[in-house]
Write a protein that holds these residues in place. Structure first.
Motif: not given
Length: 100
Positions: A1-12, A44-51, A54-62
């Motif tokens: 199995m291969v994990k592919h994790v991405i963190l994105w920050t949206l434009k200001d 899965k994409v997590n869009i509900n990060g805590l305050e 320092n990223a806006d959302l995360m892709l967690d894929s396998t």
């Protein structure tokens, strides 16, 4: 199995309301690829990060294998989501791929 994790920050330039809509679109677009792109085990994409985040959302894929991940990266369905729902709105992308 291969994990592919991405963190994105949206434009200001986007308001909080716009960011919420953008994040939901990214979530729906990427999670909708399961069953369309061969080799995805889970996505899965997590869009509900805590305050404290320092990223806006995360892709967690396998993926089944490194080859499956490579195929995903160029698959037309994935490219269409990335080009329409992700890239126009993000300013920072951090990626970590690893064998699990």
């Amino acid at each position: 199995m291969v994990k592919h994790v991405i963190l994105w920050t949206l434009k200001d330039e986007f308001s909080a309301e716009e960011k919420a809509t953008i994040k939901q679109g990214i979530k729906e677009g990427l999670e909708g690829l399961k069953g369309k792109v061969p080799g995805i085990v889970d996505i899965k994409v997590n869009i509900n990060g805590l305050e404290s985040s320092n990223a806006d959302l995360m892709l967690d894929s396998t993926f089944e294998s490194v080859e499956a991940l490579k195929g995903y990266s160029v698959h037309p369905e994935h490219v269409a989501v990335a080009d329409s729902k992700v890239r126009p709105y993000t300013k920072i992308r951090s990626c970590l791929d690893y064998e699990a």
